[in-house]
Design a protein around this motif. Structure first.
Motif, mmCIF file in Angstrom:
data_model
loop_
_atom_site.group_PDB
_atom_site.id
_atom_site.type_symbol
_atom_site.label_atom_id
_atom_site.label_comp_id
_atom_site.label_asym_id
_atom_site.label_seq_id
_atom_site.Cartn_x
_atom_site.Cartn_y
_atom_site.Cartn_z
ATOM 1 N N HIS A 43 -3.633 -6.653 -5.038
ATOM 2 C CA HIS A 43 -2.964 -7.251 -3.884
ATOM 3 C C HIS A 43 -3.275 -8.734 -3.828
ATOM 4 C CE1 HIS A 43 -1.672 -3.546 -2.028
ATOM 5 N NE2 HIS A 43 -2.886 -3.020 -2.178
ATOM 6 N N SER A 96 0.843 -1.189 0.000
ATOM 7 C CA SER A 96 0.000 0.000 0.000
ATOM 8 C C SER A 96 0.882 1.243 0.000
ATOM 9 C CB SER A 96 -0.872 -0.036 1.252
ATOM 10 O OG SER A 96 -2.006 0.745 1.037
ATOM 11 N N GLY A 97 0.558 2.183 -0.872
ATOM 12 C CA GLY A 97 1.342 3.417 -0.920
ATOM 13 C C GLY A 97 2.574 3.321 -1.796
ATOM 14 N N LYS A 113 1.034 2.308 -7.092
ATOM 15 C CA LYS A 113 0.316 1.621 -8.163
ATOM 16 C C LYS A 113 -0.793 2.503 -8.752
ATOM 17 C CE LYS A 113 -0.950 -1.754 -5.423
ATOM 18 N NZ LYS A 113 -0.380 -1.237 -4.165
ATOM 19 N N SER A 114 -1.624 3.031 -7.844
ATOM 20 C CA SER A 114 -2.736 3.861 -8.334
ATOM 21 C C SER A 114 -2.209 5.106 -9.034
ATOM 22 C CB SER A 114 -3.639 4.271 -7.179
ATOM 23 O OG SER A 114 -4.197 3.128 -6.590
ATOM 24 N N THR A 115 -1.127 5.659 -8.521
ATOM 25 C CA THR A 115 -0.537 6.845 -9.145
ATOM 26 C C THR A 115 -0.128 6.532 -10.584
ATOM 27 O OG1 THR A 115 0.282 7.534 -6.983
ATOM 28 C CG2 THR A 115 1.274 8.571 -8.916
HETATM 29 N N1 LIG Z 1 -2.918 13.617 -4.288
HETATM 30 C C1 LIG Z 1 -1.866 13.230 -3.535
HETATM 31 N N2 LIG Z 1 -1.189 14.127 -2.799
HETATM 32 C C2 LIG Z 1 -0.140 13.773 -2.048
HETATM 33 N N3 LIG Z 1 0.321 12.516 -1.980
HETATM 34 C C3 LIG Z 1 -0.320 11.570 -2.679
HETATM 35 C C4 LIG Z 1 -1.435 11.871 -3.494
HETATM 36 N N4 LIG Z 1 -1.870 10.736 -4.085
HETATM 37 C C5 LIG Z 1 -1.046 9.776 -3.649
HETATM 38 N N5 LIG Z 1 -0.122 10.258 -2.807
HETATM 39 C C6 LIG Z 1 0.953 9.501 -2.162
HETATM 40 O O1 LIG Z 1 1.633 8.780 -3.157
HETATM 41 C C7 LIG Z 1 1.992 7.505 -2.687
HETATM 42 C C8 LIG Z 1 1.470 6.431 -3.640
HETATM 43 O O2 LIG Z 1 0.067 6.396 -3.553
HETATM 44 P P1 LIG Z 1 -0.805 5.387 -4.419
HETATM 45 O O3 LIG Z 1 -2.223 5.706 -4.207
HETATM 46 O O4 LIG Z 1 -0.306 5.383 -5.797
HETATM 47 O O5 LIG Z 1 -0.444 3.989 -3.722
HETATM 48 P P2 LIG Z 1 -1.019 2.556 -4.082
HETATM 49 O O6 LIG Z 1 0.154 1.735 -4.456
HETATM 50 O O7 LIG Z 1 -2.115 2.642 -5.047
HETATM 51 O O8 LIG Z 1 -1.579 2.085 -2.677
HETATM 52 P P3 LIG Z 1 -2.824 1.085 -2.400
HETATM 53 O O9 LIG Z 1 -2.328 -0.265 -2.627
HETATM 54 O O10 LIG Z 1 -3.122 1.346 -0.951
HETATM 55 O O11 LIG Z 1 -3.924 1.497 -3.284
HETATM 56 C C9 LIG Z 1 1.439 7.396 -1.298
HETATM 57 O O12 LIG Z 1 2.493 7.647 -0.380
HETATM 58 C C10 LIG Z 1 0.407 8.477 -1.202
HETATM 59 O O13 LIG Z 1 0.320 8.989 0.095
#
Ligand SMILES: Nc1ncnc2c1ncn2[C@@H]1O[C@H](COP(=O)(O)OP(=O)(O)OP(=O)(O)O)[C@@H](O)[C@H]1O
Ligand SMILES: [Mg+2]
Lengths: 304, 275
Positions: free
Chosen positions: B196, B38-39, B42-44
């Motif tokens: 996941h 998590s974090g 991936k979503s980014t």
């Molecule tokens: N709009 C935003 N502003 C600031 N930080 C952000 C923003 N969006 C995401 N982040 C940060 O970027 C990092 C990656 O976030 P992301 O959502 O891509 O993770 P993820 O791999 O999708 O997690 P998960 O498995 O929980 O969905 C995280 O540390 C998050 O806090």
């Protein structure tokens, strides 16, 4: 863009914020009615100007024995004075400005006074020697009456030169101030209409945020996403401005023509045709205003 | 088809970038899993491909467009060639299954005749033709995700992005969704799926890209969920693999041009249908 889809979206938007939409309608209605009334007042002023300026004359009041000493040190105007004035009026320097003139002696002035103040106690006490002998000059171009006024002001034996237009101008400036006040009130209300429209759009966009989110993801164009919101504001404002133009016509029909024109038959008033001329102006400005306000709001609250 | 070269995404006010100099290539027809804690970003990564976010640095090409320089007015046309599904389905609660899918076509200006054909066809594909008139709250989670999938693919996208599509579903239902994704992939749609779900990734044996703290730590063809790397932050390993990948994107953009005619055809198709 499909018409059915658009209509459905606008319909949903309108029914979702009924109270906001009603307030947009009311505010645009009131503010544009004020704008229309101001327009009517201006038309009325224009109409009265052409009517009354045409009749206005310049009065050259000759001295009497009772005139104030600083203006008339010699007392009653002599026949020499009258000859001088008459010669000047016939002179080539002034003839281009003078259409015609006539002389009103003490007797004529007295008769006119008695007629005008028939019901007034002052009519009994006034003596004809107290009333000025007067040259009444009808000028060719009312805008150039100052030439006459200047030519005779300060001439020995002339007490005062007075352009009747100056009385009229006082009346017109009062009417003018009234129409400016109406425009001022309208401007404040239009500003609140604009704020109201943009708030409504924001609410509307918020209540449809799911739909908007999906529209963005599937690749709907900005235009397609924004148009229903813009039209929502425009439809409401259009209803308001149609009502306003109806109100302006009603004011002319029932108040001006139905009431004022009956009471004051000698004055010419604005007619329904003037109101009909204002109609497209009122509706147009309402629609344009709403389109600009909602277009602006949507750009602020709907980032694509 | 998709090319990241040294893409960094730094959110305003965030202490460290969500993605840090990420480089990767995805070919047409690929099925790629994005895994990581998590974090990890991936979503980014997916939001960057959707152009919901814009990269802070680096070059990002998707479907022949440079997403860093693309003007906003061209974004809708790009998104019409993509589909997206999320963990939370994002269906419109007051519309039926049919209307939910139809909505996504209506708003891009498709004719009702086209919609009347395409929607039942895609509902048959996801196995929901019987439930076309149900509202979302009358469906199970798995069924709702099928509706979301139907909506994502009804416009025959070249690329399908899925952000934890099975995150809310039990294993059996998840398996159903995944086999549907495989079917969609077999029809030629490229799929990038963040997940996941260990079971799914291990069973499918597809390409797996693992992110950790915004950096790619693994990119294996036909792999499983569990990382072969020790859990410690072995950044050198990622920089070992990167130089080779880092050079590639520029050249890899060339084959991208070869894909262009196809996407042009599909976009002119749309332009005609819109009228
Ligand atoms: N709009 C935003 N502003 C600031 N930080 C952000 C923003 N969006 C995401 N982040 C940060 O970027 C990092 C990656 O976030 P992301 O959502 O891509 O993770 P993820 O791999 O999708 O997690 P998960 O498995 O929980 O969905 C995280 O540390 C998050 O806090
Ligand atoms: Mg995520």
């Amino acid at each position: 863009m499909k018409f059915g889809f658009l209509m459905r979206e606008i319909g949903q938007g309108l029914s979702r914020n009924v109270s906001m939409i009603v307030s947009i309608i009311l505010v645009t209605f009131l503010s544009l009615t004020f704008v229309g009334t101001a327009g009517l007042l201006q038309a009325q002023i224009g109409q009265m100007k052409t009517y009354w300026y045409d009749k206005a004359q310049v009065a050259i009041y000759l001295c009497t024995d009772t005139s104030p000493a600083d203006a008339c040190p010699q007392g009653e105007a002599s026949s020499d004075v009258k000859a001088t004035v008459e010669a000047a009026l016939k002179d080539a320097a002034l003839t281009p400005f003078v259409e015609r003139y006539y002389f009103e002696d003490h007797q004529a002035a007295y008769d006119k006074f008695q007629e005008q103040f028939a019901d007034n106690a002052v009519a009994k006490y006034v003596k004809k020697e107290q009333l000025n002998e007067t040259y009444w000059v009808k000028v060719k171009d009312p805008n150039k009456s100052a030439v006459i006024v200047e030519s005779f002001t300060g001439v020995a034996g002339v007490e005062e030169v007075r352009d009747q237009r100056s009385y009229l101008d006082q009346i017109f400036s009062i009417l003018n101030a009234a129409s400016i006040a109406a425009v001022g009130i309208a401007a404040i209300m239009l500003a609140s209409a604009v704020l109201l429209i943009s708030t409504t759009i924001r609410l509307s966009a918020f209540s449809r945020r799911r739909e908007i989110g999906i529209m963005r993801l599937v690749g709907a164009s900005n235009f397609y996403i924004q148009l229903p919101f813009i039209l929502e504001g425009v439809v409401a404002a259009t209803i308001g401005s149609v009502l306003a133009s109806g109100a302006v016509v009603a004011i002319v029909v029932f108040f001006v023509q139905g009431y004022l024109a009956q009471r004051l038959p000698l004055t010419s008033f604005v007619g329904v045709d003037d109101a009909l001329l204002l109609m497209p102006l009122i509706i147009g400005s309402g629609v344009v205003l709403a389109a600009i306000a909602s277009g602006f709001a949507i750009r602020r609250y709907l980032k694509i | 088809m998709i090319s990241f070269s040294n893409v960094t995404k730094q959110h305003k006010g965030a202490p460290k970038p969500a993605l840090d100099a990420v480089s990767l290539e995805i070919e047409r027809g690929d099925f790629v899993f994005l895994v990581g804690a998590s974090g990890s970003g991936k979503s980014t990564l997916l939001r960057l491909m959707l152009r919901e976010e814009i990269a802070s640095r680096g070059d990002l090409f998707v479907l022949g467009q440079n997403l860093v320089t693309i003007p906003s007015r061209k974004v809708p046309a790009l998104r019409r060639k993509m589909g997206v599904v999320f963990q939370d389905f994002r269906l419109l609660p007051n519309k039926t299954v049919f209307q939910n899918v139809a909505f996504s076509l209506e708003v891009i200006g498709k004719s009702s005749a086209y919609i009347a054909d395409a929607v039942p066809e895609v509902l048959r594909l996801v196995g929901l033709e019987e439930k076309a008139d149900r509202l979302p709250n009358e469906l199970s989670g798995g069924e709702q995700q099928r509706v979301a999938l139907a909506r994502a693919i009804v416009n025959k996208p070249d690329l399908l992005l899925a952000d934890e599509p099975t995150g809310n579903l039990d294993p059996a239902t998840s398996a159903g969704i995944v086999s549907l994704l495989e079917k969609i992939n077999q029809n030629g749609t490229t799929i990038v799926m963040a997940t996941h779900d260990v079971g799914i990734v291990d069973r499918l044996k597809r390409r797996v890209i693992e992110l950790r703290g915004g950096v790619i730590v693994r990119d294996d063809k036909k792999s499983g969920y569990e990382t072969a790397l020790p859990i410690t932050d072995q950044v050198p390993i990622s920089s070992d693999t990167e130089p080779e990948q880092g050079n590639e994107p520029e050249q890899a953009n060339e084959p991208e041009q070869g894909n262009e005619p196809e996407s042009r055809i599909s976009s002119t198709d749309q332009a005609e249908e819109q009228e």
